[in-house]
Design a protein around this motif. Sequence first.
Motif, PDB file in Angstrom:
ATOM      1  N   ASN A  46       0.797  -1.223   0.000  1.00 48.16           N
ATOM      2  CA  ASN A  46       0.000   0.000   0.000  1.00 48.16           C
ATOM      3  C   ASN A  46       0.832   1.277   0.000  1.00 48.16           C
ATOM      4  O   ASN A  46       0.304   2.359   0.250  1.00 48.16           O
ATOM      5  N   ALA A  47       2.135   1.141  -0.254  1.00 47.71           N
ATOM      6  CA  ALA A  47       3.010   2.310  -0.234  1.00 47.71           C
ATOM      7  C   ALA A  47       4.198   2.085  -1.156  1.00 47.71           C
ATOM      8  O   ALA A  47       4.505   0.952  -1.530  1.00 47.71           O
ATOM      9  N   LEU A  48       4.856   3.178  -1.530  1.00 42.75           N
ATOM     10  CA  LEU A  48       6.056   3.093  -2.362  1.00 42.75           C
ATOM     11  C   LEU A  48       7.271   2.831  -1.490  1.00 42.75           C
ATOM     12  O   LEU A  48       7.456   3.495  -0.457  1.00 42.75           O
ATOM     13  N   ASN A  49       8.112   1.858  -1.904  1.00 50.01           N
ATOM     14  CA  ASN A  49       9.364   1.643  -1.180  1.00 50.01           C
ATOM     15  C   ASN A  49      10.384   2.674  -1.669  1.00 50.01           C
ATOM     16  O   ASN A  49      10.127   3.403  -2.637  1.00 50.01           O
ATOM     17  N   PRO A  50      11.547   2.778  -1.024  1.00 47.13           N
ATOM     18  CA  PRO A  50      12.508   3.810  -1.427  1.00 47.13           C
ATOM     19  C   PRO A  50      12.918   3.751  -2.897  1.00 47.13           C
ATOM     20  O   PRO A  50      13.035   4.792  -3.551  1.00 47.13           O
ATOM     21  N   ALA A  51      13.128   2.560  -3.454  1.00 49.93           N
ATOM     22  CA  ALA A  51      13.513   2.457  -4.867  1.00 49.93           C
ATOM     23  C   ALA A  51      12.379   2.918  -5.775  1.00 49.93           C
ATOM     24  O   ALA A  51      12.609   3.628  -6.765  1.00 49.93           O
ATOM     25  N   GLU A  52      11.144   2.551  -5.452  1.00 55.40           N
ATOM     26  CA  GLU A  52       9.985   2.985  -6.241  1.00 55.40           C
ATOM     27  C   GLU A  52       9.792   4.498  -6.133  1.00 55.40           C
ATOM     28  O   GLU A  52       9.409   5.159  -7.101  1.00 55.40           O
ATOM     29  N   LEU A  53      10.075   5.032  -4.960  1.00 56.06           N
ATOM     30  CA  LEU A  53       9.983   6.472  -4.761  1.00 56.06           C
ATOM     31  C   LEU A  53      11.018   7.201  -5.619  1.00 56.06           C
ATOM     32  O   LEU A  53      10.725   8.240  -6.218  1.00 56.06           O
ATOM     33  N   LEU A  54      12.220   6.635  -5.724  1.00 58.90           N
ATOM     34  CA  LEU A  54      13.254   7.203  -6.584  1.00 58.90           C
ATOM     35  C   LEU A  54      12.799   7.211  -8.044  1.00 58.90           C
ATOM     36  O   LEU A  54      12.930   8.217  -8.746  1.00 58.90           O
ATOM     37  N   LEU A  55      12.234   6.092  -8.494  1.00 56.94           N
ATOM     38  CA  LEU A  55      11.746   6.013  -9.874  1.00 56.94           C
ATOM     39  C   LEU A  55      10.578   6.977 -10.094  1.00 56.94           C
ATOM     40  O   LEU A  55      10.465   7.589 -11.154  1.00 56.94           O
ATOM     41  N   SER A  56       9.733   7.131  -9.089  1.00 51.47           N
ATOM     42  CA  SER A  56       8.629   8.095  -9.175  1.00 51.47           C
ATOM     43  C   SER A  56       9.153   9.525  -9.234  1.00 51.47           C
ATOM     44  O   SER A  56       8.616  10.359  -9.974  1.00 51.47           O
ATOM     45  N   ALA A  57      10.204   9.800  -8.463  1.00 53.65           N
ATOM     46  CA  ALA A  57      10.810  11.135  -8.498  1.00 53.65           C
ATOM     47  C   ALA A  57      11.372  11.424  -9.883  1.00 53.65           C
ATOM     48  O   ALA A  57      11.241  12.538 -10.402  1.00 53.65           O
ATOM     49  N   LEU A  58      11.989  10.424 -10.504  1.00 51.77           N
ATOM     50  CA  LEU A  58      12.494  10.596 -11.864  1.00 51.77           C
ATOM     51  C   LEU A  58      11.332  10.870 -12.833  1.00 51.77           C
ATOM     52  O   LEU A  58      11.420  11.773 -13.672  1.00 51.77           O
ATOM     53  N   SER A  59      10.253  10.114 -12.714  1.00 57.59           N
ATOM     54  CA  SER A  59       9.071  10.328 -13.567  1.00 57.59           C
ATOM     55  C   SER A  59       8.523  11.742 -13.401  1.00 57.59           C
ATOM     56  O   SER A  59       8.218  12.416 -14.387  1.00 57.59           O
ATOM     57  N   ARG A  88      17.808  -3.391  -9.377  1.00 59.72           N
ATOM     58  CA  ARG A  88      18.659  -3.174  -8.206  1.00 59.72           C
ATOM     59  C   ARG A  88      19.703  -4.272  -8.131  1.00 59.72           C
ATOM     60  O   ARG A  88      19.393  -5.442  -8.283  1.00 59.72           O
ATOM     61  N   GLN A  89      20.936  -3.880  -7.893  1.00 58.29           N
ATOM     62  CA  GLN A  89      21.981  -4.871  -7.625  1.00 58.29           C
ATOM     63  C   GLN A  89      22.166  -4.966  -6.117  1.00 58.29           C
ATOM     64  O   GLN A  89      21.888  -4.017  -5.391  1.00 58.29           O
ATOM     65  N   ASP A  90      22.627  -6.144  -5.655  1.00 56.12           N
ATOM     66  CA  ASP A  90      22.754  -6.367  -4.216  1.00 56.12           C
ATOM     67  C   ASP A  90      24.064  -5.849  -3.634  1.00 56.12           C
ATOM     68  O   ASP A  90      24.071  -5.289  -2.548  1.00 56.12           O
ATOM     69  N   VAL A  91      25.195  -6.073  -4.327  1.00 53.18           N
ATOM     70  CA  VAL A  91      26.491  -5.707  -3.751  1.00 53.18           C
ATOM     71  C   VAL A  91      27.273  -4.858  -4.735  1.00 53.18           C
ATOM     72  O   VAL A  91      27.611  -5.353  -5.810  1.00 53.18           O
TER      73      VAL A  91
END
Length: 143
Positions: A46-59, A88-91
């Motif tokens: 029900n919410a944007l995670n930090p990575a999704e928020l970053l992509l939304s900010a770019l949009s 997303r990469q892990d390391v």
Amino acid sequence: MSDVIQSGKQKMNFHVETVRVDSHSSLSRCKSAEIVLDTDLAGNPNALNPAELLLSALSACIIKGVERVAPILHFQMKGIQVIVDGIRQDVPPKMEFIRYTVIVDTEESDERLHLLHENIKKYGTVFNTIAPGTDLAGEIRRK
């Protein structure tokens, strides 16, 4: 948001406050707006995670850039849609690459669409913050 004078130039200042609501979400506030964030380790649908928020900010940056330059370029359009995908990469943990598609409902020529895209890339604050640290690429096309 307020303006700050540094080195003789006016700079924009942004302020966001975020609080933990519970183990599932947090709440960010800026101006009169609020957004619920997914800060649950298991995920929160029900919410944007930090990575999704970053992509939304770019949009949002891309659309705001179009809104900014369209009047200057006398660019006519009926609407715009931005689709963004990231891996997303892990390391080390980071966005490995981001791909975007800007779909513009317009009768403008391909050359004018290209000019609009160049302006998006040149003047977007979030775009130019992300670009140096991420493989960022995309296209602009007509609806």
